[in-house]
Motif scaffolding. Structure first.
Motif, PDB file in Angstrom:
ATOM      1  N   UNK A  25      -7.977  -4.060  -2.886  1.00 49.41           N
ATOM      2  CA  UNK A  25      -9.328  -4.326  -2.364  1.00 49.41           C
ATOM      3  C   UNK A  25      -9.264  -5.174  -1.096  1.00 49.41           C
ATOM      4  N   UNK A  26     -10.099  -4.842  -0.158  1.00 51.99           N
ATOM      5  CA  UNK A  26     -10.215  -5.473   1.175  1.00 51.99           C
ATOM      6  C   UNK A  26      -9.023  -5.179   2.103  1.00 51.99           C
ATOM      7  N   UNK A  27      -7.959  -4.561   1.578  1.00 53.74           N
ATOM      8  CA  UNK A  27      -6.775  -4.313   2.408  1.00 53.74           C
ATOM      9  C   UNK A  27      -6.882  -2.955   3.104  1.00 53.74           C
ATOM     10  N   UNK A  28      -6.250  -2.880   4.282  1.00 46.29           N
ATOM     11  CA  UNK A  28      -6.370  -1.664   5.089  1.00 46.29           C
ATOM     12  C   UNK A  28      -5.513  -0.536   4.531  1.00 46.29           C
ATOM     13  N   UNK A  41       2.688   3.624  -6.587  1.00 48.00           N
ATOM     14  CA  UNK A  41       1.797   4.789  -6.616  1.00 48.00           C
ATOM     15  C   UNK A  41       0.487   4.529  -7.358  1.00 48.00           C
ATOM     16  N   UNK A  42       0.348   3.344  -7.929  1.00 48.15           N
ATOM     17  CA  UNK A  42      -0.851   3.032  -8.716  1.00 48.15           C
ATOM     18  C   UNK A  42      -1.588   1.871  -8.057  1.00 48.15           C
ATOM     19  N   UNK A  43      -2.848   2.131  -7.677  1.00 48.41           N
ATOM     20  CA  UNK A  43      -3.617   1.115  -6.967  1.00 48.41           C
ATOM     21  C   UNK A  43      -4.971   0.891  -7.639  1.00 48.41           C
ATOM     22  N   UNK A  44      -5.484  -0.320  -7.484  1.00 49.50           N
ATOM     23  CA  UNK A  44      -6.779  -0.666  -8.048  1.00 49.50           C
ATOM     24  C   UNK A  44      -7.738  -1.153  -6.976  1.00 49.50           C
ATOM     25  N   UNK A  45      -8.992  -0.728  -7.102  1.00 50.03           N
ATOM     26  CA  UNK A  45     -10.046  -1.152  -6.168  1.00 50.03           C
ATOM     27  C   UNK A  45     -11.263  -1.561  -6.990  1.00 50.03           C
ATOM     28  N   UNK A  46     -12.123  -2.386  -6.391  1.00 51.84           N
ATOM     29  CA  UNK A  46     -13.289  -2.848  -7.157  1.00 51.84           C
ATOM     30  C   UNK A  46     -14.641  -2.563  -6.498  1.00 51.84           C
ATOM     31  N   UNK A  47     -14.625  -1.728  -5.418  1.00 52.38           N
ATOM     32  CA  UNK A  47     -15.903  -1.327  -4.818  1.00 52.38           C
ATOM     33  C   UNK A  47     -15.873   0.195  -4.640  1.00 52.38           C
ATOM     34  N   UNK A 217      -0.194  -8.469  -1.581  1.00 50.08           N
ATOM     35  CA  UNK A 217      -0.750  -8.197  -0.244  1.00 50.08           C
ATOM     36  C   UNK A 217      -1.095  -9.445   0.556  1.00 50.08           C
ATOM     37  N   UNK A 218      -0.961 -10.612  -0.063  1.00 50.07           N
ATOM     38  CA  UNK A 218      -1.380 -11.837   0.602  1.00 50.07           C
ATOM     39  C   UNK A 218      -2.840 -12.142   0.277  1.00 50.07           C
ATOM     40  N   UNK A 219      -3.273 -13.328   0.678  1.00 48.10           N
ATOM     41  CA  UNK A 219      -4.633 -13.769   0.351  1.00 48.10           C
ATOM     42  C   UNK A 219      -5.657 -12.860   1.007  1.00 48.10           C
ATOM     43  N   UNK A 220      -6.809 -12.757   0.352  1.00 48.81           N
ATOM     44  CA  UNK A 220      -7.922 -11.990   0.935  1.00 48.81           C
ATOM     45  C   UNK A 220      -8.814 -12.937   1.714  1.00 48.81           C
ATOM     46  N   UNK A 221      -9.423 -12.417   2.801  1.00 52.44           N
ATOM     47  CA  UNK A 221     -10.270 -13.301   3.600  1.00 52.44           C
ATOM     48  C   UNK A 221     -11.739 -13.086   3.309  1.00 52.44           C
TER      49      UNK A 221
END
Ligand SMILES: *Cc1c(COP(=O)(O)O)cnc(C)c1O
Length: 221
Positions: A25-28, A41-47, A217-221
């Motif tokens: 989430x929030x990452x490009x 190969x497995x990713x999670x998103x929340x929007x 991925x590092x902190x989200x802004x």
């Protein structure tokens, strides 16, 4: 540390039997591709919107997990491709997921989110609400969903014992469901618990899936 190095660190910290959901989430799209190229190969998103638009720009063999709170009117955007929905918290939502999955001739894996944290702000079912869903006659008719297990988010705290207690409670509830409902829920095998700050405790307490974002991925802004 870059994404592939962080990913390697996390992988070496979790047992092979625990699935890693990389929370992007929030990452490009470019950042997600770094993880993909490193074998994730497995990713999670929340929007919903964010996931739907990223998905089209990324490889087809990614397995997408939706980990956020989901409104019934948005299920239709996920149903054509989503592999698992982690935070199902009502019968109404289960019915809608089933309906949209059927329209797409698919089966969608679902986890029921349990409220385990002390905070009021976090979503999820109480134990009573969980059992009332599992006892519901309607459940048998929902053939295009597969209830695979439970999901929970612990209190955001530095108190590890508090976190451990919450995860232990979720594991106990999971075992209760497994033993009582094994005939109607044969595929009930997953406990999605653990994030960047608490995945080690979650694994010690029986997690089968960890959802990790910032440590990869590092902190989200
Ligand atoms: C953002 C998020 C995560 C990942 O959080 P990190 O602390 O970045 O690992 C896990 N689960 C859910 C439901 C989230 O929204």
């Amino acid at each position: 540390m870059n994404v592939s190095e962080s990913l390697e660190n996390i992988r070496s910290a979790i047992p092979k039997s625990v699935r890693l959901i990389a929370v992007s989430k929030t990452k490009s799209v470019e950042t997600i591709m770094e993880a993909y190229d490193a074998g994730q190969k497995v990713f999670g998103e929340n929007k919903v919107q964010e996931l739907a638009s990223k998905k089209d720009l990324l490889p087809e063999d990614i397995e997408w997990h939706y980990i956020g709170h989901l409104q019934t009117n948005k299920v239709k955007y996920l149903a054509p491709f989503v592999d698992m929905i982690h935070a199902v918290d009502s019968m109404k939502l289960l019915k809608e997921i089933n309906k949209q999955a059927l329209k797409n001739s698919r089966t969608v894996n679902c986890l029921l989110q349990i409220h385990i944290a002390e905070e009021d702000s976090k979503f999820g079912l109480s134990e009573g609400e969980l059992f009332s869903i599992l006892e519901s006659e309607d459940l048998n008719e929902l053939r295009n969903i597969n209830i695979k297990g439970l999901m929970g988010m612990a209190t955001l705290t530095y108190n590890d014992e508090q976190i451990r207690k919450e995860f232990r409670y979720l594991k106990g509830l999971f075992e209760k469901v497994q033993s009582r409902y094994s005939t109607i829920l044969p595929g009930f095998t997953e406990i999605s618990m653990g994030m960047s700050g608490d995945y080690e405790i979650a694994i010690e307490e029986g997690s089968t899936m960890v959802r990790i974002g910032s440590s990869i991925f590092g902190a989200r802004h």
